[in-house]
Design a protein around this motif. Structure first.
Motif, mmCIF file in Angstrom:
data_model
loop_
_atom_site.group_PDB
_atom_site.id
_atom_site.type_symbol
_atom_site.label_atom_id
_atom_site.label_comp_id
_atom_site.label_asym_id
_atom_site.label_seq_id
_atom_site.Cartn_x
_atom_site.Cartn_y
_atom_site.Cartn_z
ATOM 1 N N LEU A 101 20.452 10.134 -18.437
ATOM 2 C CA LEU A 101 19.441 11.151 -18.134
ATOM 3 C C LEU A 101 19.967 12.170 -17.126
ATOM 4 O O LEU A 101 20.849 11.860 -16.325
ATOM 5 N N SER A 102 19.389 13.352 -17.149
ATOM 6 C CA SER A 102 19.720 14.346 -16.131
ATOM 7 C C SER A 102 19.081 13.936 -14.808
ATOM 8 O O SER A 102 18.215 13.067 -14.766
ATOM 9 N N GLY A 103 19.538 14.573 -13.727
ATOM 10 C CA GLY A 103 18.988 14.253 -12.415
ATOM 11 C C GLY A 103 17.486 14.446 -12.359
ATOM 12 O O GLY A 103 16.752 13.615 -11.822
ATOM 13 N N GLY A 104 17.012 15.554 -12.940
ATOM 14 C CA GLY A 104 15.577 15.829 -12.917
ATOM 15 C C GLY A 104 14.793 14.771 -13.672
ATOM 16 O O GLY A 104 13.727 14.328 -13.225
ATOM 17 N N GLN A 105 15.348 14.345 -14.812
ATOM 18 C CA GLN A 105 14.669 13.291 -15.586
ATOM 19 C C GLN A 105 14.671 11.975 -14.818
ATOM 20 O O GLN A 105 13.663 11.271 -14.774
ATOM 21 N N GLN A 106 15.815 11.657 -14.194
ATOM 22 C CA GLN A 106 15.877 10.412 -13.423
ATOM 23 C C GLN A 106 14.845 10.421 -12.303
ATOM 24 O O GLN A 106 14.184 9.418 -12.043
ATOM 25 N N GLN A 107 14.706 11.581 -11.653
ATOM 26 C CA GLN A 107 13.769 11.623 -10.546
ATOM 27 C C GLN A 107 12.335 11.459 -11.040
ATOM 28 O O GLN A 107 11.508 10.841 -10.388
ATOM 29 N N GLU A 133 12.757 14.166 0.393
ATOM 30 C CA GLU A 133 13.659 15.212 -0.124
ATOM 31 C C GLU A 133 14.001 14.969 -1.590
ATOM 32 O O GLU A 133 15.167 14.920 -1.977
ATOM 33 N N VAL A 134 12.975 14.825 -2.409
ATOM 34 C CA VAL A 134 13.192 14.372 -3.780
ATOM 35 C C VAL A 134 13.865 15.414 -4.663
ATOM 36 O O VAL A 134 14.287 15.099 -5.766
ATOM 37 N N VAL A 163 10.513 18.660 -11.427
ATOM 38 C CA VAL A 163 10.097 17.583 -10.531
ATOM 39 C C VAL A 163 8.925 18.042 -9.657
ATOM 40 O O VAL A 163 7.936 17.318 -9.480
ATOM 41 N N LEU A 164 9.019 19.264 -9.141
ATOM 42 C CA LEU A 164 7.927 19.768 -8.304
ATOM 43 C C LEU A 164 6.631 19.859 -9.105
ATOM 44 O O LEU A 164 5.541 19.594 -8.589
ATOM 45 N N GLN A 165 6.773 20.198 -10.401
ATOM 46 C CA GLN A 165 5.598 20.278 -11.254
ATOM 47 C C GLN A 165 4.866 18.937 -11.306
ATOM 48 O O GLN A 165 3.643 18.867 -11.201
ATOM 49 N N VAL A 166 5.643 17.845 -11.454
ATOM 50 C CA VAL A 166 5.038 16.511 -11.489
ATOM 51 C C VAL A 166 4.335 16.212 -10.168
ATOM 52 O O VAL A 166 3.217 15.683 -10.137
ATOM 53 N N LEU A 167 4.988 16.580 -9.063
ATOM 54 C CA LEU A 167 4.379 16.350 -7.752
ATOM 55 C C LEU A 167 3.055 17.105 -7.626
ATOM 56 O O LEU A 167 2.071 16.571 -7.094
ATOM 57 N N LYS A 168 3.033 18.329 -8.132
ATOM 58 C CA LYS A 168 1.805 19.129 -8.052
ATOM 59 C C LYS A 168 0.685 18.466 -8.833
ATOM 60 O O LYS A 168 -0.468 18.457 -8.394
ATOM 61 N N GLU A 169 1.041 17.901 -9.986
ATOM 62 C CA GLU A 169 0.017 17.237 -10.801
ATOM 63 C C GLU A 169 -0.570 16.036 -10.076
ATOM 64 O O GLU A 169 -1.776 15.795 -10.096
ATOM 65 N N ILE A 170 0.307 15.250 -9.425
ATOM 66 C CA ILE A 170 -0.204 14.099 -8.667
ATOM 67 C C ILE A 170 -1.110 14.584 -7.548
ATOM 68 O O ILE A 170 -2.182 14.024 -7.297
ATOM 69 N N ALA A 171 -0.677 15.656 -6.876
ATOM 70 C CA ALA A 171 -1.464 16.189 -5.772
ATOM 71 C C ALA A 171 -2.826 16.664 -6.266
ATOM 72 O O ALA A 171 -3.857 16.430 -5.622
ATOM 73 N N ALA A 172 -2.838 17.295 -7.450
ATOM 74 C CA ALA A 172 -4.078 17.855 -7.975
ATOM 75 C C ALA A 172 -5.096 16.770 -8.296
ATOM 76 O O ALA A 172 -6.306 17.003 -8.237
ATOM 77 N N GLU A 173 -4.613 15.575 -8.646
ATOM 78 C CA GLU A 173 -5.548 14.489 -8.942
ATOM 79 C C GLU A 173 -6.310 14.059 -7.698
ATOM 80 O O GLU A 173 -7.425 13.540 -7.791
ATOM 81 N N GLY A 174 -5.686 14.249 -6.532
ATOM 82 C CA GLY A 174 -6.388 14.013 -5.275
ATOM 83 C C GLY A 174 -6.679 12.566 -4.970
ATOM 84 O O GLY A 174 -7.538 12.263 -4.138
ATOM 85 N N LYS A 225 0.823 -1.213 0.000
ATOM 86 C CA LYS A 225 0.000 0.000 0.000
ATOM 87 C C LYS A 225 0.854 1.260 0.000
ATOM 88 O O LYS A 225 0.328 2.365 -0.052
ATOM 89 N N VAL A 226 2.180 1.090 0.124
ATOM 90 C CA VAL A 226 3.069 2.242 0.270
ATOM 91 C C VAL A 226 4.081 2.275 -0.882
ATOM 92 O O VAL A 226 4.554 1.231 -1.317
ATOM 93 N N GLY A 227 4.362 3.465 -1.369
ATOM 94 C CA GLY A 227 5.412 3.632 -2.371
ATOM 95 C C GLY A 227 6.310 4.771 -1.965
ATOM 96 O O GLY A 227 5.932 5.603 -1.127
ATOM 97 N N MET A 228 7.513 4.804 -2.526
ATOM 98 C CA MET A 228 8.456 5.831 -2.073
ATOM 99 C C MET A 228 9.333 6.317 -3.213
ATOM 100 O O MET A 228 9.723 5.547 -4.085
ATOM 101 N N VAL A 229 9.642 7.621 -3.166
ATOM 102 C CA VAL A 229 10.617 8.205 -4.090
ATOM 103 C C VAL A 229 11.773 8.728 -3.240
ATOM 104 O O VAL A 229 11.548 9.406 -2.241
ATOM 105 N N PHE A 230 12.997 8.379 -3.645
ATOM 106 C CA PHE A 230 14.163 8.657 -2.812
ATOM 107 C C PHE A 230 14.879 9.933 -3.235
ATOM 108 O O PHE A 230 14.796 10.373 -4.372
#
Lengths: 221, 254, 218
Positions: B147-153, B172-173, B185-196, B88-93
């Protein structure tokens, strides 16, 4: 019972005596390798192209061929060399063989140690107007050698464990002594097992020593 | 969705978290802030079963994580139980931790195929659409090192998302990224958050981002939760003296 | 038949030994690789006893030296009623001895895979076995290849020792002919050159591979 304690004890003094030959050969061979290896390392770095090519080819060739075959060459073939051919005693041939073989490995170790000294150290030496010799002696080598001491130690143990090969050119070291004892008494279990144990114990203790050295070096920085 | 109950964690003599109580509602987005060494990373690592709590219990979606009930008593969880709840849990490092020996597509399909038991076609289909969503549809055949760091993340985020965890942890992604790559990267996080759809636990130093995206901010200091509340209150009018110090120090260093 | 001019008239006899040397190298290194994997994994086992046994094996076979082991197998084992051919002894002792050295490579490579890779596997809910097989092993195997290449070259050189237990390899053929012809200089020059021709291509291949790997990483 297969193992005879009385017999084992009775042959121990002869084996310990032979161990002295083994250790002597190791020390002499390693001293030779330390010096000749450094010369090879200098040779490979030399600006004189012929010198660096020859040193390089020598290292590659010796490293790619077995020590045992080299020992046979030194002992049996060297005397037949025209003009410069010389006959060596078995022990001298053995020490020379060990020394030359390991010097090629040590030259690589020296090279790694020298390469690890930062460029800035060379530049500082130039800025202080040190001579070439002074730079090596006072600046570069004192920094290059301490970090590689444990690696050198491991090669010393490796050389010690290769000394039984000297028996092939009739050096009466530990293994050949055991074999002679065995042939006379028709008992091989005790002499060969004891030789194995002697090598195991001595090399294990030495490797603990190397580990201790490594630990000391790491904790110093 | 997530419940920490009296959780403490020590490494040897060093107590890094002390008596943590924290409840997170389904699809809530919680940002955890605090100085480095405050214990915030340890908190999410315990939730990912990478560190074992010294005492206390953690529940995920109504199930105990590190324990199970046997005859009404709590006993340590076995591997089978851990894997069940862990699903039930996932993680980004922070350091992405992509698998360097696999191409991007395989990085994302490996777990769905071998853990969830999807067919290769299903897994690839979903992985591709997820990678397109994070803007990397053209990098399927690249290796992570290209890939660049941002792409890898962003790949790492896609890799975690295709497992459909109920709770996503972000440790601390953006900390390991060059400043100019943080935004993507923050943009992607915002999109996930917006889906709710997903409950998110975000450990971050990006205060503006936390303020914008989080429903609640938790401030951890010295291994304890010192203050928590909605972003407007915690950033606008912090009650605790330590929170004020932390926030002002942060503004100065940025 | 045309007489071959010296020193090349020696080659046909030496050539017979090359076959034995190559066979020993192939079978010996295959066995060594298997032993290295078993002992290397054994030293990483969760169980203390297995770790202990694997460590004892490694220290025993590294410490007692190759030639002593060959002699032991050749002279002592028959007393226990165990009879092997010289070839079997050669392969067995080379494999067991170099396997002990190889176990360090296996262990080191597996430990060299960063812990964070394991954590990523856990975060994707992989089982411990899946993490080993799909994440750690593929990365570790790639790291193992260069040091195993070096070990293969060392093993090739080590095969010369079997001549001491009368197995007719390249070195043995050389010593035989020395006794019969006394042409030591020609014989041992050729022997050394043949060993070089066997070993050096391996060295070159290894360097090429390492360069490829370094390129792949950057």
């Amino acid at each position: 019972m297969l193992w005879n304690w009385d017999y084992a004890l009775s042959i121990l003094p002869s084996l310990l005596e032979a161990l002295q030959v083994t250790i002597y050969a190791t020390i002499m061979g390693f001293a030779f390798a330390l010096i000749f290896g450094l010369l090879l390392a200098f040779g490979r770095r030399s600006k004189i192209r012929v010198l660096s090519l020859i040193s390089g080819a020598f290292v590659e060739f010796i490293r790619s061929t077995p020590l045992l075959a080299q020992l046979f060459f030194i002992f049996y073939a060297l005397p037949q060399l025209p003009y410069v051919g010389i006959s060596l005693s078995p022990l001298t041939a053995g020490i020379l063989g060990l020394g030359i073989h390991y010097s090629t490995y040590l030259s690589e170790v020296y090279r790694a140690g020298i390469d690890a000294v930062p460029r800035g150290q060379w530049e500082a030496a130039i800025a202080l107007n040190f001579s070439k010799g002074r730079t090596w002696l006072n600046i570069i080598l004192p920094q290059a050698i301490p970090p590689i001491v444990p690696v050198l130690g491991n090669y010393l143990i490796g050389m010690f464990k290769d000394t039984p090969m000297l028996s092939a050119v009739t050096v009466v070291e530990l293994l050949l002594t055991a074999r002679i004892i065995g042939t006379h008494s028709f008992r091989f279990i005790e002499p060969f097992t004891m030789v194995g144990i002697l090598f195991l114990v001595l090399s294990y203790i030495s490797s603990l020593g190397v580990q201790w050295l490594e630990y000391r070096l790491n904790s110093r920085t | 969705m997530v419940r920490f109950h009296r959780v403490s964690k020590s490494f040897g003599d060093l107590e890094v978290l002390r008596d943590i109580n924290l409840e997170i509602a389904p699809s809530e987005i919680v940002a955890i802030i605090g100085s480095s060494g405050s214990g915030k990373t340890t908190l999410v690592r315990m939730l990912m079963t990478l560190e074992k709590p010294t005492s206390g219990t953690i529940e995920v979606d109504g199930e105990l994580l590190w324990h199970k009930k046997e005859n009404g008593r709590l006993v340590p969880a076995d591997e089978k139980h851990l894997r069940k709840v862990r699903s039930k849990v996932g993680m980004v490092f922070q350091q992405f931790n992509l698998f360097p020996h696999m191409k991007i597509l395989r990085n994302v399909t490996e777990a769905p195929i071998h853990v969830l038991g999807l067919s290769r076609e299903e897994a690839e289909q979903e992985a591709i659409s997820m990678l397109e969503k994070v803007g990397l549809g053209d990098k399927l055949d690249a290796y992570p090192s290209q890939l660049s760091g941002g792409q890898q993340q962003r790949v790492a985020i896609a890799r975690a998302l295709v497992m459909h965890p109920k709770v996503m942890l972000f440790d601390e992604v953006t900390s390991a990224l060059d400043p100019e790559l943080v935004g993507e990267v923050l943009q992607v996080l915002k999109e996930i958050a917006a889906e709710g759809k997903t409950t998110m636990l975000i450990v971050t130093h990006e205060m503006d981002f936390a303020r914008e995206v989080a429903d609640r901010i938790v401030f951890i200091d010295g291994g304890r939760i010192l203050e928590e509340g909605p972003p407007e209150q915690l950033f606008g009018n912090p009650r605790n003296q330590r929170t004020r110090e932390f926030l002002s120090r942060f503004r100065r260093t940025i | 038949m045309i007489a071959i001019p010296p020193p090349f008239d020696l080659l046909p006899t030496l050539w017979r030994g090359v076959g034995v040397t190559v066979q020993l190298t192939l079978f010996g290194s295959a066995l060594a690789f298997g032993v290295a994997l078993i002992i290397g994994f054994g030293r990483l086992s969760r169980f203390r006893l297995i770790r202990l046994l694997a460590t004892v094996y490694m220290e025993l076979f590294r410490g007692t030296t190759l030639l002593v082991q060959l002699f032991w197998a050749y002279f002592v084992l028959p007393h226990f009623g165990v009879e092997f051919t010289e070839m079997q002894i050669g392969v067995l002792v080379l494999g067991l001895n170099y396997g002990a050295y190889g176990s360090e490579i296996v262990r080191g490579s597996i430990l060299a895979v960063p812990n964070t890779q394991i954590e990523a596997g856990i975060a994707l809910n992989m089982s411990p076995w899946q993490i080993m097989r799909r994440i750690i092993l593929p990365q570790a195997l790639l790291m193992m290849l260069p040091p195993f290449g070096n070990l293969l070259i060392e093993l090739l050189k080590g095969t010369a020792l079997v001549s001491m237990i009368t197995l007719a390899d390249l070195t043995f053929q050389g010593t035989l002919m020395r006794v019969s012809t006394l042409r030591s200089l020609e014989i041992f020059s050729l022997v050394l050159i043949i060993y070089f021709l066997l070993a050096y291509p391996l060295t070159l291949a290894l360097r090429l591979f390492e360069r490829k790997m370094a390129e792949g990483r950057s």
